[in-house]
Design a protein around this motif. Structure first.
Motif, PDB file in Angstrom:
ATOM      1  N   GLY A   1     -53.549  63.162  25.425  1.00 50.99           N
ATOM      2  CA  GLY A   1     -53.087  62.046  26.228  1.00 50.99           C
ATOM      3  C   GLY A   1     -52.767  60.776  25.451  1.00 50.99           C
ATOM      4  O   GLY A   1     -52.620  59.714  26.043  1.00 50.99           O
ATOM      5  N   HIS A   2     -52.653  60.828  24.148  1.00 51.12           N
ATOM      6  CA  HIS A   2     -52.346  59.653  23.340  1.00 51.12           C
ATOM      7  C   HIS A   2     -50.849  59.338  23.457  1.00 51.12           C
ATOM      8  O   HIS A   2     -50.026  60.252  23.477  1.00 51.12           O
ATOM      9  CB  HIS A   2     -52.719  59.930  21.876  1.00 51.12           C
ATOM     10  CG  HIS A   2     -52.724  58.718  21.016  1.00 51.12           C
ATOM     11  ND1 HIS A   2     -51.570  58.142  20.526  1.00 51.12           N
ATOM     12  CD2 HIS A   2     -53.744  57.960  20.544  1.00 51.12           C
ATOM     13  CE1 HIS A   2     -51.885  57.100  19.789  1.00 51.12           C
ATOM     14  NE2 HIS A   2     -53.199  56.967  19.785  1.00 51.12           N
ATOM     15  N   PRO A   3     -50.474  58.062  23.522  1.00 48.51           N
ATOM     16  CA  PRO A   3     -49.056  57.705  23.638  1.00 48.51           C
ATOM     17  C   PRO A   3     -48.193  58.243  22.491  1.00 48.51           C
ATOM     18  O   PRO A   3     -46.996  58.450  22.662  1.00 48.51           O
ATOM     19  CB  PRO A   3     -49.049  56.171  23.636  1.00 48.51           C
ATOM     20  CG  PRO A   3     -50.445  55.747  23.857  1.00 48.51           C
ATOM     21  CD  PRO A   3     -51.349  56.886  23.540  1.00 48.51           C
ATOM     22  N   ALA A   4     -48.783  58.479  21.323  1.00 52.16           N
ATOM     23  CA  ALA A   4     -48.009  58.981  20.182  1.00 52.16           C
ATOM     24  C   ALA A   4     -47.426  60.368  20.452  1.00 52.16           C
ATOM     25  O   ALA A   4     -46.444  60.756  19.819  1.00 52.16           O
ATOM     26  CB  ALA A   4     -48.887  59.018  18.935  1.00 52.16           C
ATOM     27  N   HIS A   5     -48.025  61.102  21.396  1.00 53.52           N
ATOM     28  CA  HIS A   5     -47.497  62.432  21.705  1.00 53.52           C
ATOM     29  C   HIS A   5     -46.039  62.380  22.154  1.00 53.52           C
ATOM     30  O   HIS A   5     -45.287  63.337  21.948  1.00 53.52           O
ATOM     31  CB  HIS A   5     -48.337  63.130  22.784  1.00 53.52           C
ATOM     32  CG  HIS A   5     -47.663  64.362  23.310  1.00 53.52           C
ATOM     33  ND1 HIS A   5     -47.550  65.501  22.558  1.00 53.52           N
ATOM     34  CD2 HIS A   5     -47.020  64.595  24.471  1.00 53.52           C
ATOM     35  CE1 HIS A   5     -46.873  66.400  23.257  1.00 53.52           C
ATOM     36  NE2 HIS A   5     -46.542  65.872  24.420  1.00 53.52           N
ATOM     37  N   ALA A   6     -45.607  61.279  22.733  1.00 53.35           N
ATOM     38  CA  ALA A   6     -44.232  61.167  23.214  1.00 53.35           C
ATOM     39  C   ALA A   6     -43.212  61.418  22.103  1.00 53.35           C
ATOM     40  O   ALA A   6     -42.119  61.920  22.372  1.00 53.35           O
ATOM     41  CB  ALA A   6     -44.003  59.797  23.849  1.00 53.35           C
ATOM     42  N   MET A   7     -43.558  61.104  20.854  1.00 56.13           N
ATOM     43  CA  MET A   7     -42.644  61.373  19.740  1.00 56.13           C
ATOM     44  C   MET A   7     -42.356  62.866  19.621  1.00 56.13           C
ATOM     45  O   MET A   7     -41.233  63.269  19.360  1.00 56.13           O
ATOM     46  CB  MET A   7     -43.234  60.869  18.422  1.00 56.13           C
ATOM     47  CG  MET A   7     -43.129  59.392  18.230  1.00 56.13           C
ATOM     48  SD  MET A   7     -43.632  58.922  16.568  1.00 56.13           S
ATOM     49  CE  MET A   7     -45.410  59.092  16.694  1.00 56.13           C
ATOM     50  N   VAL A   8     -43.395  63.672  19.792  1.00 55.20           N
ATOM     51  CA  VAL A   8     -43.252  65.119  19.666  1.00 55.20           C
ATOM     52  C   VAL A   8     -42.731  65.709  20.974  1.00 55.20           C
ATOM     53  O   VAL A   8     -41.723  66.419  20.994  1.00 55.20           O
ATOM     54  CB  VAL A   8     -44.593  65.789  19.291  1.00 55.20           C
ATOM     55  CG1 VAL A   8     -44.481  67.295  19.294  1.00 55.20           C
ATOM     56  CG2 VAL A   8     -45.077  65.283  17.953  1.00 55.20           C
ATOM     57  N   GLY A   9     -43.422  65.412  22.060  1.00 56.19           N
ATOM     58  CA  GLY A   9     -43.099  66.008  23.354  1.00 56.19           C
ATOM     59  C   GLY A   9     -41.726  65.654  23.876  1.00 56.19           C
ATOM     60  O   GLY A   9     -41.151  66.406  24.669  1.00 56.19           O
ATOM     61  N   GLY A  10     -41.176  64.535  23.424  1.00 56.86           N
ATOM     62  CA  GLY A  10     -39.861  64.139  23.889  1.00 56.86           C
ATOM     63  C   GLY A  10     -38.725  64.908  23.242  1.00 56.86           C
ATOM     64  O   GLY A  10     -37.613  64.900  23.739  1.00 56.86           O
ATOM     65  N   GLN A  11     -38.990  65.577  22.116  1.00 57.48           N
ATOM     66  CA  GLN A  11     -37.927  66.284  21.408  1.00 57.48           C
ATOM     67  C   GLN A  11     -38.227  67.735  21.080  1.00 57.48           C
ATOM     68  O   GLN A  11     -37.315  68.530  20.985  1.00 57.48           O
ATOM     69  CB  GLN A  11     -37.617  65.568  20.090  1.00 57.48           C
ATOM     70  CG  GLN A  11     -36.820  64.309  20.262  1.00 57.48           C
ATOM     71  CD  GLN A  11     -36.273  63.864  18.928  1.00 57.48           C
ATOM     72  OE1 GLN A  11     -36.981  63.243  18.154  1.00 57.48           O
ATOM     73  NE2 GLN A  11     -35.033  64.200  18.664  1.00 57.48           N
ATOM     74  N   ALA A  12     -39.482  68.065  20.857  1.00 52.18           N
ATOM     75  CA  ALA A  12     -39.844  69.427  20.464  1.00 52.18           C
ATOM     76  C   ALA A  12     -40.382  70.188  21.667  1.00 52.18           C
ATOM     77  O   ALA A  12     -40.879  69.591  22.618  1.00 52.18           O
ATOM     78  CB  ALA A  12     -40.888  69.376  19.350  1.00 52.18           C
ATOM     79  N   SER A  13     -40.295  71.504  21.619  1.00 48.64           N
ATOM     80  CA  SER A  13     -40.733  72.350  22.727  1.00 48.64           C
ATOM     81  C   SER A  13     -42.097  72.953  22.432  1.00 48.64           C
ATOM     82  O   SER A  13     -42.280  73.623  21.402  1.00 48.64           O
ATOM     83  CB  SER A  13     -39.742  73.492  22.953  1.00 48.64           C
ATOM     84  OG  SER A  13     -38.455  72.976  23.177  1.00 48.64           O
TER      85      SER A  13
END
Length: 152
Positions: free
Chosen positions: A21-33
């Motif tokens: 649940g860390h906001p940094a996950h958006a970097m990965v989750g927004g582009q990678a599957s």
């Protein structure tokens, strides 16, 4: 002559995990599957606000998530992750992590993936016996710097 292609996968085990649940996950989750959760070879350490994985003797593993990098934009995503993880090609001696290709099980077969590993285990880093950053406070038995086991 065969050439080794760069990994098409990314293994994350700390603040970049969607499960954390860390906001940094958006970097990965927004582009990678997202593909799966698995265990990679390596010991996990608590560095305070984030973890670090280091090569370890056989048997020690770290829990993390595997993502397929995007076909277009993978280099840009990795550059942003390098910046987030503090990986700088011009200041290698000051970097805590390095990006490295590792082999790990993905959906029942060995695959190569990029991940970030510690260049050296910092003094005072606390081993996470479970190998899972999300389970770091469960009171598991941890190894102290002398190699002995103790209850934290």
């Amino acid at each position: 002559m065969s050439t080794t292609r760069p990994p098409e996968l990314l293994f994350v085990y700390g603040t970049l995990r969607r499960a954390g649940g860390h906001p940094a996950h958006a970097m990965v989750g927004g582009q990678a599957s997202y593909l799966c959760t698995t265990r990679a070879p390596g010991a996990l350490y608590d560095l305070g606000p984030y973890p670090g994985m280091a090569p370890a003797p056989a048997g020690e593993t770290t829990v993390g998530e595997v993502y397929r990098l995007p076909a277009v934009g993978a280099a840009d995503l990795l550059a942003r992750l390098d910046e987030y993880e503090g990986v700088r090609s011009t200041e290698v001696d000051r970097c805590v992590y390095e990006r490295r290709a590792i082999e790990l099980p993905v959906e029942g077969r060995p695959r190569r993936a990029w991940t970030y590993v510690l260049r050296a285990v910092p003094p005072g880093a606390r081993p996470i016996a479970s190998g899972d950053w999300l389970d770091r406070d469960a009171g598991a038995v941890a190894r102290d710097s002398g190699g002995e086991y103790r209850t934290p």
